[in-house]
Design a protein around this motif. Structure first.
Motif, PDB file in Angstrom:
ATOM      1  N   LEU A 104      35.360 -80.563 -30.132  1.00  0.00           N
ATOM      2  CA  LEU A 104      34.622 -81.713 -30.666  1.00  0.00           C
ATOM      3  C   LEU A 104      33.327 -81.256 -31.325  1.00  0.00           C
ATOM      4  CD1 LEU A 104      34.757 -84.594 -28.015  1.00  0.00           C
ATOM      5  CD2 LEU A 104      35.986 -84.445 -30.171  1.00  0.00           C
ATOM      6  N   PRO A 116      26.645 -76.172 -43.331  1.00  0.00           N
ATOM      7  CA  PRO A 116      27.962 -76.717 -43.685  1.00  0.00           C
ATOM      8  C   PRO A 116      28.964 -75.575 -43.880  1.00  0.00           C
ATOM      9  CG  PRO A 116      26.286 -77.350 -45.319  1.00  0.00           C
ATOM     10  CD  PRO A 116      25.653 -76.368 -44.394  1.00  0.00           C
ATOM     11  N   VAL A 117      30.192 -75.782 -43.447  1.00  0.00           N
ATOM     12  CA  VAL A 117      31.225 -74.761 -43.621  1.00  0.00           C
ATOM     13  C   VAL A 117      32.204 -75.263 -44.679  1.00  0.00           C
ATOM     14  CG1 VAL A 117      31.074 -73.751 -41.326  1.00  0.00           C
ATOM     15  CG2 VAL A 117      32.471 -75.776 -41.664  1.00  0.00           C
ATOM     16  N   ALA A 118      32.937 -74.341 -45.294  1.00  0.00           N
ATOM     17  CA  ALA A 118      33.845 -74.731 -46.376  1.00  0.00           C
ATOM     18  C   ALA A 118      34.922 -75.684 -45.853  1.00  0.00           C
ATOM     19  CB  ALA A 118      34.473 -73.492 -46.996  1.00  0.00           C
ATOM     20  N   VAL A 119      35.536 -75.312 -44.752  1.00  0.00           N
ATOM     21  CA  VAL A 119      36.575 -76.164 -44.163  1.00  0.00           C
ATOM     22  C   VAL A 119      36.212 -76.380 -42.699  1.00  0.00           C
ATOM     23  CG1 VAL A 119      39.022 -76.347 -43.593  1.00  0.00           C
ATOM     24  CG2 VAL A 119      38.321 -75.248 -45.724  1.00  0.00           C
ATOM     25  N   LEU A 120      36.165 -77.638 -42.294  1.00  0.00           N
ATOM     26  CA  LEU A 120      35.824 -77.936 -40.903  1.00  0.00           C
ATOM     27  C   LEU A 120      36.988 -77.560 -39.999  1.00  0.00           C
ATOM     28  CD1 LEU A 120      34.282 -81.473 -41.375  1.00  0.00           C
ATOM     29  CD2 LEU A 120      33.061 -79.504 -40.493  1.00  0.00           C
ATOM     30  N   PRO A 121      36.697 -76.945 -38.842  1.00  0.00           N
ATOM     31  CA  PRO A 121      37.799 -76.690 -37.905  1.00  0.00           C
ATOM     32  C   PRO A 121      38.321 -78.030 -37.386  1.00  0.00           C
ATOM     33  CG  PRO A 121      35.692 -75.851 -37.057  1.00  0.00           C
ATOM     34  CD  PRO A 121      35.395 -76.540 -38.334  1.00  0.00           C
ATOM     35  N   THR A 122      39.603 -78.137 -37.162  1.00  0.00           N
ATOM     36  CA  THR A 122      40.128 -79.379 -36.595  1.00  0.00           C
ATOM     37  C   THR A 122      40.496 -79.130 -35.141  1.00  0.00           C
ATOM     38  OG1 THR A 122      42.267 -78.812 -37.509  1.00  0.00           O
ATOM     39  CG2 THR A 122      40.946 -80.378 -38.754  1.00  0.00           C
ATOM     40  N   LEU A 123      40.600 -80.232 -34.418  1.00  0.00           N
ATOM     41  CA  LEU A 123      40.790 -80.135 -32.977  1.00  0.00           C
ATOM     42  C   LEU A 123      42.258 -79.875 -32.645  1.00  0.00           C
ATOM     43  CD1 LEU A 123      39.161 -80.548 -30.351  1.00  0.00           C
ATOM     44  CD2 LEU A 123      39.821 -82.931 -30.460  1.00  0.00           C
ATOM     45  N   CYS A 126      34.046 -79.547 -34.770  1.00  0.00           N
ATOM     46  CA  CYS A 126      34.513 -80.320 -35.923  1.00  0.00           C
ATOM     47  C   CYS A 126      33.468 -81.322 -36.409  1.00  0.00           C
ATOM     48  CB  CYS A 126      35.859 -80.974 -35.636  1.00  0.00           C
ATOM     49  SG  CYS A 126      35.804 -82.241 -34.398  1.00  0.00           S
ATOM     50  N   THR A 127      32.295 -81.355 -35.757  1.00  0.00           N
ATOM     51  CA  THR A 127      31.217 -82.217 -36.223  1.00  0.00           C
ATOM     52  C   THR A 127      30.510 -81.531 -37.395  1.00  0.00           C
ATOM     53  OG1 THR A 127      30.922 -82.873 -33.933  1.00  0.00           O
ATOM     54  CG2 THR A 127      29.178 -83.489 -35.453  1.00  0.00           C
ATOM     55  N   PRO A 128      30.387 -82.210 -38.542  1.00  0.00           N
ATOM     56  CA  PRO A 128      29.713 -81.566 -39.668  1.00  0.00           C
ATOM     57  C   PRO A 128      28.276 -81.215 -39.304  1.00  0.00           C
ATOM     58  CG  PRO A 128      30.689 -83.661 -40.351  1.00  0.00           C
ATOM     59  CD  PRO A 128      30.819 -83.573 -38.860  1.00  0.00           C
ATOM     60  N   ASN A 129      27.843 -80.066 -39.745  1.00  0.00           N
ATOM     61  CA  ASN A 129      26.500 -79.602 -39.425  1.00  0.00           C
ATOM     62  C   ASN A 129      25.648 -79.613 -40.684  1.00  0.00           C
ATOM     63  OD1 ASN A 129      24.223 -77.928 -38.960  1.00  0.00           O
ATOM     64  ND2 ASN A 129      25.289 -77.039 -37.200  1.00  0.00           N
ATOM     65  N   LEU A 130      24.529 -80.331 -40.591  1.00  0.00           N
ATOM     66  CA  LEU A 130      23.655 -80.510 -41.753  1.00  0.00           C
ATOM     67  C   LEU A 130      23.116 -79.168 -42.256  1.00  0.00           C
ATOM     68  CD1 LEU A 130      22.175 -82.453 -43.598  1.00  0.00           C
ATOM     69  CD2 LEU A 130      20.540 -82.864 -41.781  1.00  0.00           C
TER      70      LEU A 130
END
Lengths: 278, 263
Positions: free
Chosen positions: A249, A259-266, A252-256
């Motif tokens: 969790l 930022p990463v290119a692709v967010l990891p999914t759960l 996968c929360t976007p970080n101000l």
């Protein structure tokens, strides 16, 4: 404060239907002192049902080894006994002021109804106005006379908090109380809740899915998944969570700032569900 | 269209809502330009006018003053089907924006029928693939879908007309963070693959940082600051209101809250 406000031991909630039984809360145990406890998890994790069971408001079948408020068992209370507790000693702030305030009743009348105490109307009104002031409403007299549609979302939410303040509860359950608010108003409303916990020795259960907010606002965090508590953490150390679900969790929360290119999914793992006997 | 021409250019956009008793100037001279393939964020609190900008572009508000060009063509309050097709919108609440009694098939077929496009079978197949929903979803009703799947259907409904500009109004605010991550990844991938231009409205600065190249911060109908996402990530916003939003996005901090102005 040795005696906890709330003790929950092996709470289970089941919904029975024609197609079978849905076991939505499984063996949930925790205690609450005069502190800010967060329950986090995705929709359907059972966090709202747990909160509702504490108020005797879930339509499901509730069973528990212990469910006690201030030493008194909440299991098997009569309606009359519930009325002495619910809305007076334990109250709840709902998510959306648009649906939780009566649209055809003036704010003042709703506040007085919530107070529901003996005493002159004038005395109650003075108290209600004080409460509106306490939640930083600039013109309490105007808001007192207003209907809900005349208020903004932020004001409506503050009115709902004033409404529960007026009853001076010992335990407040807030179910996503600020998710409908703008970020700055959200923090101002939380500051009001923070003051209440500190100055009135209130216990607060704060239900949210915003991990970042919870880690900065609450004292302790319970992480729920599929009706179970997976992990209990110190809010300050939420970033060091061990359980892969909590870590997932957080990731996968976007970080101000980064930022990463692709967010990891759960990635969910069925083994997270501990077997429940019975 | 040459390469230097912006996909969207808005100049001095003004919208006033007048009910007779009240006059509200929702937008007061908003101007911005977005390059083709760019993803542009509009940030602000409720009442700042960010959604009004989207609704004007989508054609849902027809009384406005100012100049708007999309892909080099001036946009007028009355627009033809081609202009409408080029701009599609995805709404905030996937629980409210899909017809509860229509199947996914009917939801996706409707825009094609309205625009007189015959190639329904192929388009539907392609579009469902693009949003990573299998063909099995075609004959389901919205209540049989999860929140994330519904939002994919809403995105598919916008994409099926092969627009150039996608207007995204808080597309993930009703979703859990885990599902939000999947939808944000999907939107980033689609923009890249289909050469789309995005305008994203959000109050969540982290979502904007994730998806957008540039952003404008709005307050009471005006743009107070425009910045690129690098500046946002480094916290280098300069307007006091932007700085307050930035601070508020970082979580609960008593000292910072005490310093907030204008409740």
């Amino acid at each position: 404060m040795t005696q906890p406000i709330l003790e929950v031991e092996k709470l289970n909630i089941r919904f029975h239907s024609a197609s079978g039984t849905n076991h939505v809360v499984r063996d949930v145990s925790f205690t609450l002192g005069r502190e800010k406890l967060a329950i986090v998890g995705e929709s359907g994790s059972g966090k709202s049902q747990t909160a509702r069971a504490i108020l005797g408001l879930t339509p499901g079948q509730v069973s528990a080894q212990k469910l006690a408020f201030d030493g008194q068992s909440l299991l098997g209370l009569s309606n009359a006994e519930w009325r002495k507790i619910r809305g007076r000693r334990i109250t709840m702030v709902m998510q959306d002021p648009k649906y939780s305030l009566n649209p055809v009743m003036r704010i003042g009348d709703q506040l007085l109804e919530a107070a529901a105490r003996k005493g002159s109307r004038a005395a109650l009104k003075t108290r209600a106005l004080e409460m509106l002031q306490a939640v930083k409403i600039r013109d309490p007299e105007r808001v007192f006379r207003a209907f809900p549609h005349e208020l903004s979302g932020g004001m409506g939410q503050r009115v709902m908090i004033a409404m529960m303040l007026v009853t001076e509860p010992e335990l407040l359950i807030a179910d996503e109380p600020t998710s409908a608010l703008d970020v700055t108003v959200r923090l101002q409303v939380l500051a009001i809740l923070d003051d209440l916990v500190k100055t009135r020795d209130m216990g607060l259960i704060f239900i949210s899915h915003d991990l970042n907010l919870v880690s900065t606002f609450c004292d302790r965090v319970l992480v729920m998944y599929a009706g179970q508590i997976l992990e209990e953490l110190d809010a300050k150390h939420l970033q060091d969570a061990k359980h892969p679900y909590t870590r997932g969790l957080l990731a996968c929360t976007p970080n101000l700032e980064n930022p990463v290119a692709v967010l990891p999914t759960l990635q969910r793992d069925p083994s997270w569900m501990a077997p429940v006997d019975r | 269209m040459n390469d230097n021409m912006p996909m969207v250019e808005v100049k001095n956009l003004d919208v006033t809502f007048d009910t007779g008793r009240h006059r509200v100037r929702a937008l007061a001279g908003v101007s911005f330009a977005i390059a083709p393939g760019e993803s542009f964020g509009l940030v602000g609190e409720s009442g700042s006018g960010k959604t009004t900008v989207l609704r004007v572009l989508a054609g849902l508000i027809r009384q406005w003053n100012g100049g708007i060009t999309v892909a080099g063509k001036p946009l007028t309050p009355d627009r033809d089907k081609d202009a409408k097709r080029a701009i599609q919108m995805v709404f905030q609440d996937p629980y409210g924006s899909l017809h509860p009694k229509h199947t996914v098939d009917r939801i996706l077929a409707e825009p094609l029928q309205i625009h007189g496009i015959g190639d329904i079978e192929n388009r539907m197949k392609d579009t469902l693939e693009q949003v990573q929903l299998g063909a099995a979803f075609r004959f389901r009703y919205p209540h049989q879908l999860s929140g994330g799947q519904r939002q994919r259907v809403a995105i598919a409904r916008a994409l099926i007309l092969r627009p150039k500009l996608l207007l995204l109004d808080e597309p993930t605010s009703a979703l859990d963070v885990s599902i939000q991550a999947e939808v944000l990844n999907l939107l980033a991938k689609l923009r890249h693959e289909l050469d789309l231009t995005y305008i994203l409205v959000s109050h969540d600065l982290a979502v904007v940082a994730q998806l957008c190249h540039r952003l404008a911060i709005m307050r009471t109908g005006e743009i107070v600051e425009t910045a690129d996402s690098e500046k946002l990530a480094k916290g280098e916003l300069t307007h006091p209101y932007s700085r307050q939003l930035l601070t508020a996005s970082k979580g609960f901090d008593r000292a910072a809250i005490a310093a907030f102005t204008d409740l």
